[in-house]
Design a protein around this motif. Structure first.
Motif, short mmCIF file in Angstrom:
data_model
loop_
_atom_site.label_atom_id
_atom_site.label_comp_id
_atom_site.label_asym_id
_atom_site.label_seq_id
_atom_site.Cartn_x
_atom_site.Cartn_y
_atom_site.Cartn_z
N TYR A 64 0.90 -1.24 -0.09
CA TYR A 64 -0.25 -0.09 -0.12
C TYR A 64 0.86 1.24 0.02
CZ TYR A 64 -3.85 3.14 0.99
OH TYR A 64 -4.76 4.06 0.80
N VAL A 68 4.02 1.61 -0.88
CA VAL A 68 4.95 1.38 -1.82
C VAL A 68 6.41 1.37 -1.25
CG1 VAL A 68 5.90 2.15 -4.32
CG2 VAL A 68 3.49 2.82 -3.35
N GLN A 103 -1.11 2.53 -6.35
CA GLN A 103 0.31 2.04 -6.40
C GLN A 103 0.98 1.21 -7.28
OE1 GLN A 103 -2.54 1.97 -4.22
NE2 GLN A 103 -1.83 2.31 -2.10
N VAL A 111 2.08 7.93 0.16
CA VAL A 111 0.78 7.66 -0.29
C VAL A 111 -0.26 8.19 0.92
CG1 VAL A 111 -1.00 5.69 -0.72
CG2 VAL A 111 1.46 5.58 -1.70
#
Ligand SMILES: [Zn+2]
Ligand SMILES: [Zn+2]
Length: 721
Positions: free
Chosen positions: A87, A89, A693, A715
């Motif tokens: 999630y 990265v 992602q 993110v």
């Protein structure tokens, strides 16, 4: 298994395969010693099918060196590590490292030598020895720790050891903690608290994933309410994790916990000593630690038998990690509860808009505590329009606020002034030539700290003594402080109300649990009349004699202008307002502003939270911002400006063309220089349907950069500097 695939704790390496030597038994999740060249690295045995690697022929495999003497990481924790890496990265290794966060714990059982007073006397009792012996009454710790407690050198204590005054005690590093007792004390709950507690306890008994938003006004007794499901989990022999945003300031929480459960919880935070760290880690993984209270990093501990997570003050932005793996502990905690199938409680008086939206859409169950405990009333909130009620020249407090403090002084009550700015003044300039003091490593002004006579950068820690003359033109006595920090407000109070006893409460003055405890004791003993504080004083404190809260500059948080500015301002002011009138005396809140018409200020004045949240929600929906759309930012940095700009340009030039996904930038970041690194940003804004992602991984995975360039992916970013 005679062949295993290992996740090794080195982000630069992919998964590696090893042979299991004869006689060694290995299971999934086992933490193992992997040979790598001449070295040994820590690895975790992983499901080969979930960790694609190159298939090395069996005869080329090296033998595992051995097993670390700790339980295997359970499968749900491995799934959480995978989810987090995917999630946010991040590399699996960097997430797994957060689970194996105590090097000492890997070493297995161990003991250390501690010392305590034997009751004997030294041959010669110097004043220094006498003072040390008095300070060490009842203490037992290592020589180094005892030296810290007694305030003497280790040499002095070694002298006392040689004379038999201090005696050694062998201590098991992993000795058990005192047992928390679910029925130690019964706490009287209001009807609304009892009802909420009943819902949570039932969810604990059900042993199923159940996310709750505990939405309770300040002073409603959220902590006592969630203590009941904690007790229920303990009765069932399950472990509990409570995440708090500021672990240094948990004195009040610990006190209440001890009253309820008869002992302190197990603590987990970054300033634990390494022996405390290994003891906590090992007892968490063996299942012996019952309740762990920790900062966000506690989330990845390898609990053997977790049955409940509570995230207190769940709206706090400090749950978002801003370096390394940029995860949000609040969101990852929900995933952990999901993987391990137990309830999670997100508690707040001012929930994050994302959490409210989850409740709205029925994914979280909302449990409300709409009134204060014990019949205390929420404080009345008034606006002080600074364009009409101007403070005197060179001052920052309107007369109405000063009069309010004076009234409290007369009645023996206390006041709190809130300004989220440490130091004396945020900017210092030369009246003669206009020179401004700037940090050499950051795009930031140096902040004057008068107590310590320094100019300091709040981003990188750079500090320099306050000069007497301008470094640019050499003119003496020409430096002027611009704008207020908390120290300056404290000076102003002292000047306008000389009889007031003022205390500045910031991370500079409350920098340890001990200092925080002293502060709380001084306020409770009424040795402080006026607290001037930053966001540190907005949460957790409960002072019954505090009846006035003044917000010095409510517009400050709105200046940054990112999309969450309004929400953050609302949360901060509502939280600090919540410190007023928590006892039997009613509280009053005065908010100084130059923009009384702004949405957030008007909503605060009217006490209309719903109106504020629905306006914010609409704005986010229109902007495609979270939780309605998705954001990610890519920060490219290097110590070399050209290198950073070039790398950012290459990334920008190769941007993928994805429907419903907008990619802005690169542009110099608002903090274009931070800790000596030049920074460029790209911002992605996508619809929820986009696999953001995957887009990022494919895009950035194709590019190579010089070794000095760092590319960080954030993110669901919170910070836009
Ligand atoms: Zn000058
Ligand atoms: Zn700096």
């Amino acid at each position: 298994m005679n062949r295993v695939r290992c996740l090794v704790l080195n982000a630069a390496l992919g998964p590696l395969d090893y042979k299991v030597p004869d006689g060694m038994r290995v299971e999934l999740g086992q933490v193992v010693e992997c040979p790598l060249g001449p070295r040994t690295v820590v690895g975790i045995v992983w499901e080969a099918e979930r960790l694609p690697g190159t298939d090395v022929p069996a005869e080329k495999l090296r033998n595992l060196r051995g097993l670390y003497p700790i339980p295997p990481l359970p499968a749900p924790l491995r799934r959480l590590i995978e989810w987090t890496a995917d999630y946010y990265v991040a590399s699996l290794a960097s997430v797994a490292r957060m689970a194996l966060s105590s090097g000492g714990a890997l070493k297995g059982p161990a003991s250390i030598t501690e010392y305590r007073l034997s009751g004997g006397m030294p041959e010669r009792l110097t004043p220094q020895r006498q003072a040390a012996m008095e300070a060490l009454e009842g203490e037992q710790a290592t020589i180094r720790e005892l030296a810290g407690i007694a305030g003497v050198s280790e040499g002095v204590l070694r002298g006392l050891v040689n004379q038999g005054v201090l005696e050694p005690v062998e201590v098991d590093c992993d000795r058990p903690y005192d047992e928390a007792r679910p029925d130690f004390a019964q706490i009287e709950l209001s009807d609304q608290q009892r009802e909420a507690a009943g819902i949570f306890s039932e969810a604990v008994r059900a042993e199923k994933f159940a996310p709750f938003l505990l939405d309770g006004v300040t002073g409603s007794g959220k902590t006592e309410t969630y203590f009941e499901p904690v007790a229920e989990a303990l009765r069932m022999g399950r472990q509990v994790l409570v995440l708090l945003p500021e672990i240094a300031l948990t004195e009040n929480f610990l006190h209440r916990f001890e009253e309820r459960f008869g002992t302190a919880p197990v603590l987990w935070h970054s300033s634990l000593k390494s022996t405390e760290r290994r003891r906590a880690w090992r007892s968490v993984s063996s299942g012996e630690a019952q309740v762990v209270v920790g900062a966000r990093s506690a989330l990845f501990l390898p609990f053997a038998n977790l049955g409940l997570i509570v995230v207190d003050e769940a709206h706090e932005t400090s749950f978002k990690q801003e370096d390394g793996v940029r995860y949000n502990a609040r969101d990852v905690a929900v995933m952990r509860a999901h993987f391990e199938q137990f309830p999670i409680i997100l508690a707040s008086a001012t929930p994050a808009l994302e959490s409210l939206q989850m409740a709205e859409s029925g994914i979280y169950a909302k449990v409300e505590l709409p009134s204060r405990f014990g019949g205390a009333q929420l404080p009345g909130i008034d606006i002080v329009d600074l364009t009409e009620e101007k403070p005197p020249q060179g001052m920052w407090l309107a007369q109405r606020v000063v009069d309010g403090i004076a009234e409290r002084l007369e009645r023996g009550e206390q006041s709190l002034l809130f300004l989220n700015r440490r130091g004396y003044a945020p900017l210092t300039l030369c009246r003669h030539c206009g020179f401004r003091f700037q940090c050499p490593n950051c795009t930031a002004w140096l902040v004057e700290h008068r107590f310590t006579r320094r100019l300091a950068c709040h981003h990188c820690g750079h500090a320099t003594p306050s000069p007497a003359a301008c470094p640019e033109c050499g003119e003496p006595d020409c430096l002027v402080a611009c704008g207020p920090g908390v120290e300056r407000i404290a000076d102003e109070v002292a000047e306008r109300l000389p009889e007031a006893r003022v205390f500045v409460a910031t991370s500079d003055t409350l920098n340890s649990p001990g200092r925080a405890a002293e502060f709380i004791a001084a306020v409770e003993a009424k040795e402080i009349d006026v607290i001037v504080g930053t966001q540190l004083v907005t949460k957790g404190f409960h002072f019954p004699e505090l009846t006035l809260v003044g917000v010095v500059d409510a517009d400050l948080g709105l200046e940054g202008g990112d999309l969450r500015a309004g929400e953050r301002t609302y949360q901060q002011v509502a939280q600090v307002a919540g410190r007023a009138g928590r006892g039997s005396k009613p509280g009053e809140v005065l908010i100084q502003t130059r923009h009384p018409e702004a949405n957030v200020i008007a909503a605060l004045a009217a006490g209309d939270r719903d109106a504020f949240y629905s306006a914010e929600t609409e704005m986010r929906r229109d902007a495609g911002a979270p939780p309605f759309g998705r954001w990610a930012s890519i920060i490219v940095s290097s110590e070399d400006e050209t290198e950073a700009r070039e790398a950012a340009r290459r990334i920008g030039d190769t941007r993928p063309d994805v429907p419903d996904c907008m990619i802005l930038g690169p542009a110099p970041a608002p903090m274009s220089l931070l800790r000596g690194r030049y920074r460029y940003r790209l911002l992605m804004n996508a619809r929820r349907s986009v696999q953001l992602q995957d887009v990022i991984r494919q895009w950035l995975g194709r590019l190579d950069h010089p070794p000095g360039v760092r590319v960080a992916v954030d993110v669901d970013p919170y910070s836009f500097v």
